[in-house]
Design a protein around this motif. Structure first.
Motif, PDB file in Angstrom:
ATOM      1  N   GLU A  46      34.313  49.756  39.021  1.00 55.19           N
ATOM      2  CA  GLU A  46      35.007  50.750  38.211  1.00 55.19           C
ATOM      3  C   GLU A  46      35.289  50.192  36.818  1.00 55.19           C
ATOM      4  O   GLU A  46      35.334  48.975  36.621  1.00 55.19           O
ATOM      5  N   PHE A  47      35.516  51.073  35.857  1.00 58.40           N
ATOM      6  CA  PHE A  47      35.690  50.692  34.457  1.00 58.40           C
ATOM      7  C   PHE A  47      36.769  49.641  34.252  1.00 58.40           C
ATOM      8  O   PHE A  47      36.610  48.700  33.484  1.00 58.40           O
ATOM      9  N   ASP A  48      37.879  49.773  34.978  1.00 51.30           N
ATOM     10  CA  ASP A  48      39.035  48.907  34.726  1.00 51.30           C
ATOM     11  C   ASP A  48      39.269  47.847  35.800  1.00 51.30           C
ATOM     12  O   ASP A  48      40.366  47.298  35.899  1.00 51.30           O
ATOM     13  N   GLU A  49      38.254  47.513  36.620  1.00 51.77           N
ATOM     14  CA  GLU A  49      38.475  46.520  37.663  1.00 51.77           C
ATOM     15  C   GLU A  49      37.550  45.314  37.501  1.00 51.77           C
ATOM     16  O   GLU A  49      36.479  45.416  36.907  1.00 51.77           O
ATOM     17  N   SER A  50      37.989  44.204  38.046  1.00 54.61           N
ATOM     18  CA  SER A  50      37.167  42.996  38.028  1.00 54.61           C
ATOM     19  C   SER A  50      36.099  43.092  39.106  1.00 54.61           C
ATOM     20  O   SER A  50      36.184  43.918  40.029  1.00 54.61           O
ATOM     21  N   ILE A  51      35.119  42.226  39.010  1.00 57.02           N
ATOM     22  CA  ILE A  51      34.064  42.179  40.030  1.00 57.02           C
ATOM     23  C   ILE A  51      34.673  41.836  41.386  1.00 57.02           C
ATOM     24  O   ILE A  51      34.322  42.441  42.404  1.00 57.02           O
ATOM     25  N   GLU A  52      35.610  40.892  41.414  1.00 57.33           N
ATOM     26  CA  GLU A  52      36.256  40.501  42.665  1.00 57.33           C
ATOM     27  C   GLU A  52      37.050  41.661  43.274  1.00 57.33           C
ATOM     28  O   GLU A  52      36.987  41.893  44.489  1.00 57.33           O
ATOM     29  N   ASP A  53      37.789  42.392  42.432  1.00 58.66           N
ATOM     30  CA  ASP A  53      38.544  43.543  42.935  1.00 58.66           C
ATOM     31  C   ASP A  53      37.609  44.626  43.459  1.00 58.66           C
ATOM     32  O   ASP A  53      37.923  45.305  44.442  1.00 58.66           O
ATOM     33  N   ALA A  54      36.468  44.792  42.814  1.00 60.64           N
ATOM     34  CA  ALA A  54      35.495  45.790  43.271  1.00 60.64           C
ATOM     35  C   ALA A  54      34.965  45.434  44.656  1.00 60.64           C
ATOM     36  O   ALA A  54      34.839  46.306  45.521  1.00 60.64           O
ATOM     37  N   VAL A  55      34.667  44.151  44.883  1.00 62.40           N
ATOM     38  CA  VAL A  55      34.192  43.735  46.207  1.00 62.40           C
ATOM     39  C   VAL A  55      35.257  44.019  47.259  1.00 62.40           C
ATOM     40  O   VAL A  55      34.967  44.599  48.306  1.00 62.40           O
ATOM     41  N   ALA A  56      36.498  43.636  46.992  1.00 63.51           N
ATOM     42  CA  ALA A  56      37.575  43.863  47.965  1.00 63.51           C
ATOM     43  C   ALA A  56      37.724  45.353  48.271  1.00 63.51           C
ATOM     44  O   ALA A  56      37.855  45.743  49.436  1.00 63.51           O
ATOM     45  N   ARG A  57      37.712  46.191  47.238  1.00 62.09           N
ATOM     46  CA  ARG A  57      37.856  47.635  47.435  1.00 62.09           C
ATOM     47  C   ARG A  57      36.682  48.206  48.219  1.00 62.09           C
ATOM     48  O   ARG A  57      36.861  48.941  49.194  1.00 62.09           O
ATOM     49  N   GLU A  58      35.475  47.870  47.784  1.00 58.54           N
ATOM     50  CA  GLU A  58      34.274  48.424  48.428  1.00 58.54           C
ATOM     51  C   GLU A  58      34.148  47.970  49.883  1.00 58.54           C
ATOM     52  O   GLU A  58      33.800  48.764  50.758  1.00 58.54           O
ATOM     53  N   VAL A  59      34.423  46.684  50.142  1.00 55.87           N
ATOM     54  CA  VAL A  59      34.336  46.200  51.522  1.00 55.87           C
ATOM     55  C   VAL A  59      35.328  46.954  52.401  1.00 55.87           C
ATOM     56  O   VAL A  59      34.979  47.390  53.504  1.00 55.87           O
ATOM     57  N   PHE A  60      36.539  47.164  51.915  1.00 58.78           N
ATOM     58  CA  PHE A  60      37.513  47.911  52.721  1.00 58.78           C
ATOM     59  C   PHE A  60      37.046  49.341  52.956  1.00 58.78           C
ATOM     60  O   PHE A  60      37.087  49.844  54.082  1.00 58.78           O
ATOM     61  N   GLU A  61      36.604  50.019  51.894  1.00 66.11           N
ATOM     62  CA  GLU A  61      36.165  51.408  52.039  1.00 66.11           C
ATOM     63  C   GLU A  61      35.002  51.544  53.015  1.00 66.11           C
ATOM     64  O   GLU A  61      34.950  52.482  53.807  1.00 66.11           O
ATOM     65  N   GLU A  62      34.069  50.615  52.953  1.00 64.80           N
ATOM     66  CA  GLU A  62      32.826  50.759  53.715  1.00 64.80           C
ATOM     67  C   GLU A  62      32.860  50.115  55.098  1.00 64.80           C
ATOM     68  O   GLU A  62      32.054  50.469  55.951  1.00 64.80           O
ATOM     69  N   THR A  63      33.790  49.154  55.325  1.00 71.46           N
ATOM     70  CA  THR A  63      33.788  48.446  56.605  1.00 71.46           C
ATOM     71  C   THR A  63      35.125  48.462  57.330  1.00 71.46           C
ATOM     72  O   THR A  63      35.176  48.130  58.505  1.00 71.46           O
TER      73      THR A  63
END
Length: 147
Positions: A46-63
């Motif tokens: 997302e525009f305002d998130e770090s790469i690390e935060d994106a991984v944490a968010r996406e992993v939670f959403e998808e798994t």
């Protein structure tokens, strides 16, 4: 081509390996835009998130798992030409290690592009079709670690 002449998509993925040598993968349903297939848990930053935060968010959403995100272990990029009225695009992908800290296996996103997540034995991954290039990148990283 100058950076103002094309669009850029950042994507970040989590590399999760179990103690019994299984890799966590997800089934991408194509979102009505492309062919479904196997991929890694992750996706667009997302525009305002770090790469690390994106991984944490996406992993939670998808798994369904919460994770501690580790280091970037690989990166890959590809380009797509202009298509109709769409500008050329560069996709920049990052693969980061991650460790499960909580949660339970199960997709939490609603009306998303991930239908389910599954632990797959590493020896069976190459038999999965179709599979995204990010999986090949992960397998390369794992091969390098074992040598």
């Amino acid at each position: 081509m100058h950076f103002t002449e094309f669009d850029t998509r950042l994507a970040a993925y989590g590399l999760l390996i179990s103690d019994d040598d299984q890799i966590l993968l997800t089934w991408f349903n194509g979102g009505g835009r492309t062919e479904p297939g196997w991929t890694m848990p992750g996706g667009g930053v997302e525009f305002d998130e770090s790469i690390e935060d994106a991984v944490a968010r996406e992993v939670f959403e998808e798994t369904g798992y919460t994770v501690d995100v580790g280091d970037i272990v690989a990166e890959h990029h590809f380009t797509l030409p202009r298509q109709g009225t769409r500008r050329p695009m560069r996709s920049q992908q990052f693969l980061l290690t991650a460790t499960i800290t909580g949660g339970a296996l199960g997709t939490t996103e609603t009306d998303g592009t991930t239908d389910f997540a599954a632990w797959v034995p590493l020896g069976e991954v190459t038999a999965l079709h179709p599979r995204a290039d990010i999986i090949e990148l992960a397998l390369d990283v794992l091969r390098q670690r074992n040598h």
